[in-house]
Motif scaffolding. Structure first.
Motif, PDB file in Angstrom:
ATOM      1  N   ILE A 115      -3.490  -4.138   1.926  1.00 49.23           N
ATOM      2  CA  ILE A 115      -4.629  -3.772   1.086  1.00 49.23           C
ATOM      3  C   ILE A 115      -5.713  -4.836   1.209  1.00 49.23           C
ATOM      4  O   ILE A 115      -5.410  -6.037   1.177  1.00 49.23           O
ATOM      5  CB  ILE A 115      -4.202  -3.633  -0.389  1.00 49.23           C
ATOM      6  CG1 ILE A 115      -3.282  -2.411  -0.574  1.00 49.23           C
ATOM      7  CG2 ILE A 115      -5.423  -3.492  -1.300  1.00 49.23           C
ATOM      8  CD1 ILE A 115      -2.811  -2.184  -1.991  1.00 49.23           C
ATOM      9  N   ARG A 116      -6.927  -4.353   1.374  1.00 46.64           N
ATOM     10  CA  ARG A 116      -8.078  -5.239   1.463  1.00 46.64           C
ATOM     11  C   ARG A 116      -8.212  -6.027   0.152  1.00 46.64           C
ATOM     12  O   ARG A 116      -8.056  -5.440  -0.929  1.00 46.64           O
ATOM     13  CB  ARG A 116      -9.329  -4.368   1.668  1.00 46.64           C
ATOM     14  CG  ARG A 116     -10.584  -5.081   2.087  1.00 46.64           C
ATOM     15  CD  ARG A 116     -11.655  -4.051   2.417  1.00 46.64           C
ATOM     16  NE  ARG A 116     -11.722  -2.993   1.402  1.00 46.64           N
ATOM     17  CZ  ARG A 116     -12.284  -3.145   0.208  1.00 46.64           C
ATOM     18  NH1 ARG A 116     -12.868  -4.266  -0.116  1.00 46.64           N
ATOM     19  NH2 ARG A 116     -12.278  -2.153  -0.654  1.00 46.64           N
TER      20      ARG A 116
ATOM     21  N   MET B 164      -9.941  -3.930 -11.796  1.00 44.01           N
ATOM     22  CA  MET B 164     -10.821  -2.764 -11.676  1.00 44.01           C
ATOM     23  C   MET B 164     -10.195  -1.683 -10.804  1.00 44.01           C
ATOM     24  O   MET B 164     -10.331  -0.484 -11.077  1.00 44.01           O
ATOM     25  CB  MET B 164     -12.167  -3.179 -11.063  1.00 44.01           C
ATOM     26  CG  MET B 164     -13.138  -3.780 -12.049  1.00 44.01           C
ATOM     27  SD  MET B 164     -13.477  -2.688 -13.447  1.00 44.01           S
ATOM     28  CE  MET B 164     -12.738  -3.623 -14.763  1.00 44.01           C
ATOM     29  N   THR B 165      -9.514  -2.101  -9.782  1.00 45.74           N
ATOM     30  CA  THR B 165      -8.874  -1.127  -8.903  1.00 45.74           C
ATOM     31  C   THR B 165      -7.802  -0.347  -9.661  1.00 45.74           C
ATOM     32  O   THR B 165      -7.734   0.883  -9.557  1.00 45.74           O
ATOM     33  CB  THR B 165      -8.247  -1.842  -7.690  1.00 45.74           C
ATOM     34  OG1 THR B 165      -9.264  -2.598  -7.019  1.00 45.74           O
ATOM     35  CG2 THR B 165      -7.646  -0.837  -6.729  1.00 45.74           C
TER      36      THR B 165
ATOM     37  N   ARG C 254       0.827  -1.203   0.000  1.00 43.13           N
ATOM     38  CA  ARG C 254       0.000   0.000   0.000  1.00 43.13           C
ATOM     39  C   ARG C 254       0.865   1.259   0.000  1.00 43.13           C
ATOM     40  O   ARG C 254       0.572   2.224  -0.703  1.00 43.13           O
ATOM     41  CB  ARG C 254      -0.931   0.023   1.214  1.00 43.13           C
ATOM     42  CG  ARG C 254      -2.078   1.018   1.056  1.00 43.13           C
ATOM     43  CD  ARG C 254      -2.958   1.079   2.284  1.00 43.13           C
ATOM     44  NE  ARG C 254      -2.314   1.713   3.396  1.00 43.13           N
ATOM     45  CZ  ARG C 254      -2.173   1.151   4.603  1.00 43.13           C
ATOM     46  NH1 ARG C 254      -2.633  -0.064   4.834  1.00 43.13           N
ATOM     47  NH2 ARG C 254      -1.559   1.802   5.560  1.00 43.13           N
TER      48      ARG C 254
ATOM     49  N   PHE D  93      -8.455   7.064  -1.768  1.00 42.29           N
ATOM     50  CA  PHE D  93      -8.387   5.654  -2.178  1.00 42.29           C
ATOM     51  C   PHE D  93      -8.029   4.729  -1.022  1.00 42.29           C
ATOM     52  O   PHE D  93      -8.476   3.590  -0.961  1.00 42.29           O
ATOM     53  CB  PHE D  93      -7.403   5.471  -3.334  1.00 42.29           C
ATOM     54  CG  PHE D  93      -7.985   5.808  -4.669  1.00 42.29           C
ATOM     55  CD1 PHE D  93      -8.905   4.964  -5.281  1.00 42.29           C
ATOM     56  CD2 PHE D  93      -7.646   6.988  -5.321  1.00 42.29           C
ATOM     57  CE1 PHE D  93      -9.464   5.263  -6.519  1.00 42.29           C
ATOM     58  CE2 PHE D  93      -8.200   7.305  -6.561  1.00 42.29           C
ATOM     59  CZ  PHE D  93      -9.112   6.443  -7.162  1.00 42.29           C
ATOM     60  N   GLU D  94      -7.247   5.204  -0.098  1.00 40.83           N
ATOM     61  CA  GLU D  94      -6.883   4.345   1.027  1.00 40.83           C
ATOM     62  C   GLU D  94      -8.014   4.232   2.035  1.00 40.83           C
ATOM     63  O   GLU D  94      -8.364   3.142   2.486  1.00 40.83           O
ATOM     64  CB  GLU D  94      -5.617   4.875   1.719  1.00 40.83           C
ATOM     65  CG  GLU D  94      -4.361   4.661   0.886  1.00 40.83           C
ATOM     66  CD  GLU D  94      -3.090   4.906   1.688  1.00 40.83           C
ATOM     67  OE1 GLU D  94      -3.155   5.602   2.729  1.00 40.83           O
ATOM     68  OE2 GLU D  94      -2.028   4.408   1.262  1.00 40.83           O
TER      69      GLU D  94
ATOM     70  N   GLY E 144      -7.571   5.827 -14.060  1.00 44.76           N
ATOM     71  CA  GLY E 144      -8.564   6.752 -14.593  1.00 44.76           C
ATOM     72  C   GLY E 144      -8.570   8.063 -13.840  1.00 44.76           C
ATOM     73  O   GLY E 144      -8.482   9.139 -14.430  1.00 44.76           O
ATOM     74  N   ALA E 145      -8.654   7.968 -12.539  1.00 44.20           N
ATOM     75  CA  ALA E 145      -8.672   9.184 -11.722  1.00 44.20           C
ATOM     76  C   ALA E 145      -7.416  10.011 -11.979  1.00 44.20           C
ATOM     77  O   ALA E 145      -7.474  11.237 -12.115  1.00 44.20           O
ATOM     78  CB  ALA E 145      -8.782   8.818 -10.247  1.00 44.20           C
TER      79      ALA E 145
ATOM     80  N   PHE F  84      -7.702   0.122 -12.861  1.00 39.01           N
ATOM     81  CA  PHE F  84      -8.385   0.964 -13.843  1.00 39.01           C
ATOM     82  C   PHE F  84      -8.932   2.232 -13.196  1.00 39.01           C
ATOM     83  O   PHE F  84      -8.829   3.325 -13.760  1.00 39.01           O
ATOM     84  CB  PHE F  84      -9.531   0.195 -14.502  1.00 39.01           C
ATOM     85  CG  PHE F  84      -9.090  -0.685 -15.642  1.00 39.01           C
ATOM     86  CD1 PHE F  84      -7.745  -0.919 -15.895  1.00 39.01           C
ATOM     87  CD2 PHE F  84     -10.024  -1.307 -16.466  1.00 39.01           C
ATOM     88  CE1 PHE F  84      -7.326  -1.741 -16.946  1.00 39.01           C
ATOM     89  CE2 PHE F  84      -9.620  -2.124 -17.522  1.00 39.01           C
ATOM     90  CZ  PHE F  84      -8.285  -2.344 -17.757  1.00 39.01           C
ATOM     91  N   ALA F  85      -9.523   2.070 -12.032  1.00 39.81           N
ATOM     92  CA  ALA F  85     -10.099   3.233 -11.342  1.00 39.81           C
ATOM     93  C   ALA F  85      -8.991   4.217 -10.974  1.00 39.81           C
ATOM     94  O   ALA F  85      -9.109   5.430 -11.181  1.00 39.81           O
ATOM     95  CB  ALA F  85     -10.861   2.792 -10.106  1.00 39.81           C
TER      96      ALA F  85
ATOM     97  N   CYS G 148      -9.266  -7.312  -3.221  1.00 40.71           N
ATOM     98  CA  CYS G 148     -10.139  -6.631  -4.176  1.00 40.71           C
ATOM     99  C   CYS G 148      -9.832  -7.097  -5.585  1.00 40.71           C
ATOM    100  O   CYS G 148      -8.869  -7.825  -5.818  1.00 40.71           O
ATOM    101  CB  CYS G 148      -9.924  -5.124  -4.078  1.00 40.71           C
ATOM    102  SG  CYS G 148      -8.247  -4.619  -4.525  1.00 40.71           S
ATOM    103  N   ASP G 149     -10.661  -6.667  -6.498  1.00 42.00           N
ATOM    104  CA  ASP G 149     -10.449  -6.947  -7.917  1.00 42.00           C
ATOM    105  C   ASP G 149      -9.326  -6.040  -8.406  1.00 42.00           C
ATOM    106  O   ASP G 149      -9.519  -4.848  -8.613  1.00 42.00           O
ATOM    107  CB  ASP G 149     -11.753  -6.652  -8.656  1.00 42.00           C
ATOM    108  CG  ASP G 149     -11.620  -6.839 -10.161  1.00 42.00           C
ATOM    109  OD1 ASP G 149     -10.481  -6.906 -10.651  1.00 42.00           O
ATOM    110  OD2 ASP G 149     -12.649  -6.911 -10.824  1.00 42.00           O
TER     111      ASP G 149
ATOM    112  N   GLY H  56     -11.303   5.453   1.775  1.00 39.56           N
ATOM    113  CA  GLY H  56     -12.656   5.264   1.282  1.00 39.56           C
ATOM    114  C   GLY H  56     -13.593   6.329   1.818  1.00 39.56           C
ATOM    115  O   GLY H  56     -13.237   7.103   2.712  1.00 39.56           O
TER     116      GLY H  56
END
Lengths: 217, 217
Positions: free
Chosen positions: B168-169, B175-176, B106, B210-211, B182-183, B178-179, B171-172, B213
DNA sequence: GGCTAAATATACTCGCGGGTAAATTAGAGC
DNA sequence: GCTCTAATTTACCCGCGAGTATATTTAGCC
C-alpha cells in the motif's frame, strides 16, 4: 419577571438566538428569523438527533415558545426538510459551479468533492445525511429522493466526463459515485466542529486516496 | 377465537415468526427465541427505522404480545444494541480471520472489505450503522463507541501493515480508514435486499476502486 | 392615541408508545 | 392428576411531545 431576566443571560451565538435576545433588538425581517429557526434546528438535530429533539427544545434555544416556531414553519417534518435542503443546496452549488469549467472531468470531480466536504461539515451536514425516508411522509420522501438523485446524477456525469476525456480510468460509474458519496456523507458521523481537521484538509486527503488508489504506482 | 385463527394465516418467514406460528411447533429453546426477537427487530428497524418501530410492532410480527418481547430483552435500547452487536460481530470475525493470514496487507484489507460488505448488507447492517450515540444511554453509548473503535483500529492496522510491506502506498491511515468505512457503511443506506447486486459484487467494485484509484495508470 | 395585522405567549388536547403489575396458560417432573 | 416454574397475555399507567385554540403583546400607520 424571572423569565425575562433569564433570557438576557443566554449566551448569544452568531446569527442564532441573538436575534431574539432582547426585545428592543428584535428585527422584523421574517426571512431572517425563519432562517434562524432552521439553523437552530439543524444544530439541535445534529447534536441530539431528530427524534430526540423536541420543538420545545428548539424554541427554548431561540428564547421563544413553541407556537412561535410554528409561526415560521409548518411542522417538524418541514423543519427537517428545510435543513436538508439548505445543506443540499451547498452541494448542488458546487456541482453547478463546475458545469462551465473547462478542466478535465477528474479535476472537476475533485473540486466538487471539496465543496461536498465543506457542506457535510456544515451545520446542515447531519440533516442532509440523516433525512431518511423513514421519518418523512410519502410526499416529502419523494422530494428528498429526487433531490438526492440529482446529486448522484451530478457525480456520475462528472465521472463519465472524466472517463470520456481520459482523466479517469474506465469504471462502474454507479458504484464509484456511491463509494464517493458514502465516504463523504459518512464524515457527518465522525466530524466534530471543534476538530482540528478542517473540511478542506479532509477533502484533500480523500481526493488523493480516490485519485491515486492504495496500490503503489 | 378470531385471534388464534388469524395467527395461523401469518406467512412464515425463515427462522422468524415460524417459531411461534403454531402452538404445537413452539420450541422451548430460549436462545433461539431470543435470537428470533433480535432478528425480527433488526429487520423492522431497517425497514421503518428505530424510532418508527414500536415494540408492539415487533411483537405482532412475531405473533406475540409486547410483554413477551420484554421477557427476552430488557428494553428497546438493549434490543438495538443486540442488533448492533450481531452485525458488528460479522465484521470483527472478518478482521480476526485475517490476523493469521500471511498475505500482503493490501490483500488482507481486500478480504476484510468483502466481509464488511457482506455484514452491511445483512439484516443487521442498518442497525450497525444507525446505532448512533444519540439514541443510547451514556453507558450503552460508551460500549458502542468502544466496539466501533475496535473495527476502526483493525482497519488502520491492516493499512499500516500494507504500507510496511510495500503493498500500500504510504498514506494517512486514519483518513483512509474513515473513507473506507464510510463508503462501506453507506451501503446500508442504498442497498435493498432484492437488489440484483450481491454484496460480493459490490465489494469487488469497491476494492478495485480503492486499490487502483480513479487516475489511469 | 386609537386601529389593525403580525408576532408571540399561555394553556391546553390527545395519542402514541415504552414500560409494568397481575393474572393466565403451558409444560416438566413426579 | 398435582405442583411448581417458565412463558405468555390482558389490561393497565404515564409521560412526552406534536400540534392547536385562544389571548396578548408589539409595532407600523393614520
Amino acid at each position: 419577571m424571572a423569565g425575562r431576566q433569564a433570557r438576557k443571560n443566554i449566551p448569544q451565538r452568531a446569527s442564532g438566538p441573538a436575534l431574539w435576545a432582547s426585545v428592543g433588538a428584535r428585527v422584523r425581517d421574517r426571512e431572517r428569523k425563519r432562517d434562524a429557526v432552521i439553523m437552530t434546528a439543524a444544530r439541535a438535530f445534529r447534536e441530539r438527533g431528530y427524534h430526540n429533539t423536541s420543538l420545545d427544545d428548539i424554541a427554548s434555544e431561540l428564547n421563544v415558545t413553541k407556537p412561535t416556531v410554528y409561526h415560521y414553519v409548518e411542522n417538524k417534518e418541514q423543519l427537517l426538510f428545510e435543513c436538508f435542503r439548505a445543506g443540499l443546496k451547498l452541494i448542488m452549488d458546487g456541482i453547478e459551479e463546475q458545469r462551465e469549467s473547462t478542466t478535465t472531468g477528474r479535476e472537476r470531480l475533485a473540486a466538487v468533492i471539496s465543496r461536498y466536504a465543506e457542506a457535510i461539515t456544515s451545520d446542515f451536514g447531519w440533516c442532509m445525511v440523516q433525512a431518511e425516508n423513514q421519518d418523512l411522509s410519502p410526499a416529502m420522501s419523494r422530494k428528498v429522493k429526487a433531490l438526492k438523485s440529482e446529486i448522484d446524477q451530478g457525480l456520475r456525469s462528472l465521472i463519465r466526463a472524466g472517463v470520456d476525456d481520459g482523466s479517469i480510468r474506465p469504471c462502474d460509474e454507479k458504484m464509484t459515485a456511491f463509494a464517493l458519496a458514502g465516504a463523504l456523507n459518512w464524515i457527518a458521523h465522525w466530524y466534530r466542529s471543534d476538530d482540528q481537521l478542517a473540511a478542506a484538509e479532509i477533502a484533500h486527503r480523500f481526493i488523493e486516496l480516490f485519485e491515486q488508489g492504495l496500490q503503489p504506482r
